[in-house]
Design an enzyme around this catalytic site. Sequence first.
Site: not given
Ligand code: UDP
Length: 463
Positions: A29, A120, A350, A353-355, A358, A373
């Site tokens: 977040h 947020d 998994h 949303w960020n992954s 990306e 989630a």
């Molecule tokens: N991330 C990273 N390196 C890692 C693990 C995670 O850069 O070893 C970053 C990933 O690029 C993303 C964020 O952490 O930007 C994870 O956000 P996401 O929403 O995918 O999953 P969450 O961690 O919230 O379950």
Amino acid sequence: MAATTTNGVPSRRRRRPHVLVLPLPSRGHLLPLLDFAHRLSTRHGVALTVAVTASDLPLLSAFLASTPLAAALPFHLPDASLPENSNHALLAVHLSGIRAPLLSWARSRPDDPPTVVVSDFFLGWAQLLADDLGVPRVVFYASGAFAVAALEQLWNGALPLDPKISVVLDTLPGSPAFPYEHVPSVVRSYVAGDPDWEVALEGFRLNARAWGAVVNSFDEMEREFLEWLKRFFGHGRVWAVGPVADSGCRGEERLPEAEQLFSWLDTCPARSVVYVCFGSMYKPPPAQAAALGAALEASGARFVWAVGADAAVLPEGLEERTAARGRVVRGWAPQVEILRHAAVGAFLTHCGWNSTLEGVAAGVPLLAWPMKADQFIDARLVVDLRGAAVRVAEGAAAVPDAATLARALADAVDGAKCGDVRAKAAALAAAAAAAVEEGGSSRVAFESMAKELETACMSPSFG
Ligand code: UDP
């Protein structure tokens, strides 16, 4: 109660916005919100004050160094007794204890009060703070528009849900249905009558009262759900400004191992490597890690597995046995850079949303394994609606058959077998890139959001 100058004109009328930024202290977040705030500040000369827990302050150092008009406002959680593994909704309720101190802080600076609150979306109580301050509030959604729309329907419908009945989101485009287990866990965790959960529920409902909404997504990806949100909120101030990632303010430390990893990736053929990472929090239980390890071994595919801080999940001997074609990253992986490397051809994710974004932005087909989630909704979007991903497993309790998963991993880097998904992923990536270019939908949305925000700060209807 705007302060007045000597000529009697409310001083707010002549001020540039000063945004009070309220992140949820969780990397998934915090990071996109910082990216967004960094852009707002550096492109539009907006001053920022970021309220952050004292323990998370180090996460802001690169952001503060790269954002000259930003300052941090560190605070201590009102009570250190938040249970370990408490979910985000209850963490947000806990954080509502800083509302009164934030109000006092804002009132103690009549010459430079915050003129906007950006929070947020878990921090619904920020609406009450904005009301007290008489300023507009913008909700920052670190989830996709499909997931946000689903959550809005769920929070504003009958709760708690009946675990025996599938949920049909009948007001959303296509009326998508989800088995109970795939409904966002935050909604399933709601306990009717529990005082904290009632505060959490009120907070989520307060989001609909916000002046505006920013979503880390882009039109081509989620147009129908963005339109739904505009109808639901009853105004057009819903701005899809993504993908916001990678504004250079995250400042993750590049470990020496990362250099070796990129040197190795440089030696791999284009699109031959599967990148595996389950986000910043998820730790696979031993049986799951064993099945994944066995699948990686049996697939014969090149891979990078980002195992996180706890390498204990690694099946014994896997690294040695696969040294010729695999790499393990311990600690924080430079994910965005890995995904953008030409050698990476698939991403087992998994579907956080960020992954998801990306992977999409990098044009890498996703192998979706949603765990909890909003991840089942994100998977539905990229697999079933956009065709840029393949579903390989579902659920945090799933232990996939290693041979089946191995085949999916091997196929994902075999051009003859994954051509269609690859083409759709490439098209979506092109749309993501176009969205953030000059004149693109996200760029235009960002500019109009900044302009409308500036006008709203000066409006007599606030203050
Ligand atoms: N991330 C990273 N390196 C890692 C693990 C995670 O850069 O070893 C970053 C990933 O690029 C993303 C964020 O952490 O930007 C994870 O956000 P996401 O929403 O995918 O999953 P969450 O961690 O919230 O379950």
